[in-house]
Write a protein that holds these residues in place. Structure first.
Motif, PDB file in Angstrom:
ATOM      1  N   ILE A 123       0.629  -0.978  -0.228  1.00  0.00           N
ATOM      2  CA  ILE A 123       0.391  -0.485  -0.407  1.00  0.00           C
ATOM      3  C   ILE A 123       0.921   1.219   0.382  1.00  0.00           C
ATOM      4  O   ILE A 123       0.777   2.364  -0.737  1.00  0.00           O
ATOM      5  N   TYR A 124       2.001   1.154   0.645  1.00  0.00           N
ATOM      6  CA  TYR A 124       2.895   2.519   0.937  1.00  0.00           C
ATOM      7  C   TYR A 124       4.300   2.050  -0.005  1.00  0.00           C
ATOM      8  O   TYR A 124       5.085   3.136   0.708  1.00  0.00           O
ATOM      9  N   ASN A 172      -0.939   9.277  -2.539  1.00  0.00           N
ATOM     10  CA  ASN A 172      -0.555  10.667  -2.640  1.00  0.00           C
ATOM     11  C   ASN A 172      -1.691  11.990  -3.776  1.00  0.00           C
ATOM     12  O   ASN A 172      -1.437  13.037  -3.196  1.00  0.00           O
ATOM     13  N   ARG A 173      -2.397  11.154  -4.301  1.00  0.00           N
ATOM     14  CA  ARG A 173      -3.322  12.464  -5.034  1.00  0.00           C
ATOM     15  C   ARG A 173      -4.918  11.946  -4.664  1.00  0.00           C
ATOM     16  O   ARG A 173      -5.417  12.338  -5.218  1.00  0.00           O
ATOM     17  N   ARG A 174      -4.909  11.072  -4.171  1.00  0.00           N
ATOM     18  CA  ARG A 174      -6.399  10.891  -3.210  1.00  0.00           C
ATOM     19  C   ARG A 174      -7.272  12.433  -2.525  1.00  0.00           C
ATOM     20  O   ARG A 174      -8.309  11.567  -2.824  1.00  0.00           O
ATOM     21  N   TYR A 175      -6.767  13.209  -2.485  1.00  0.00           N
ATOM     22  CA  TYR A 175      -7.587  14.515  -2.619  1.00  0.00           C
ATOM     23  C   TYR A 175      -8.021  14.912  -3.776  1.00  0.00           C
ATOM     24  O   TYR A 175      -8.715  15.847  -3.774  1.00  0.00           O
ATOM     25  N   ASP A 176      -7.612  14.822  -4.744  1.00  0.00           N
ATOM     26  CA  ASP A 176      -7.936  15.073  -6.030  1.00  0.00           C
ATOM     27  C   ASP A 176      -8.864  14.450  -6.732  1.00  0.00           C
ATOM     28  O   ASP A 176     -10.412  14.814  -6.961  1.00  0.00           O
TER      29      ASP A 176
END
Length: 185
Positions: free
Chosen positions: A102-103, A112-116
């Motif tokens: 996962i990491y 790293n792009r999840r909030y997009d």
């Protein structure tokens, strides 16, 4: 030997069917991530629908993984055109291989792009629990454990990387993360 079940759930900013480049990018990266993770040491299996072209998550045949379910806080669509969610259900040999998959690599890049792509809901986005060898967790198991984690915090019944538990229910630690303890996995 017990296996580790992992349920993930996220509410998307737009429906999966949205033709916008950002949503298409999420779908495309998801396919690449699944291919990569399925070859990772420690990965055992994940819920996959018998025929993904026949409906939304809610309409698909998930076989032994059971009927698709979502947490009570999901309040968006449930059709092919309106569903705005991403969920996974998988089995692993242990915490360390899951953490490493996962990491690192493509999945880390996607995180790293999840909030997009995903809304910030104030709810946990994943949960772990141990299952007996040969057991297949269901979508409803994942939902129940995620809601339990939200309501009660980490416990042997439902936990996170930061507050993990061993199969016998004792607190444990993955080297490099979580609270300090004498036991390192």
């Amino acid at each position: 030997m017990p296996h580790l079940a992992l349920y993930t759930f996220g509410v998307l900013k737009s429906p999966l069917a949205d033709p916008a480049p950002l949503t298409r990018e999420l779908r495309d990266s998801g396919e690449a991530v699944y291919r990569k993770i399925s070859r990772h040491p420690g990965y055992l299996a994940r819920a996959a629908a018998a025929d993904r072209s026949r409906g939304s998550h809610f309409d698909l045949d998930w076989g032994a993984w059971g009927a698709f379910a979502v947490p009570t806080w999901y309040d968006k669509g449930r059709t092919v055109e309106t569903a705005a969610l991403d969920a996974t259900l998988s089995l692993w040999t242990d915490l360390r291989p899951a953490f490493d998959a996962i990491y690192t690599g493509l999945h880390r890049e996607a995180l790293n792009r999840r909030y997009d792509w995903f809304e910030r809901t104030g709810h946990p986005s994943y949960v772990f629990w141990w299952v007996s060898d040969g057991a297949i967790p269901t979508w409803q198991d994942g939902v129940s454990r995620l809601e339990h984690l939200h309501d009660h915090g980490s416990a042997p019944h439902a936990f996170t990387f930061h507050h993990p538990f061993a199969p016998d229910g004792t607190p444990t630690r993955i080297k490099g993360i979580g609270p300090k303890s004498d036991q390192v996995r």
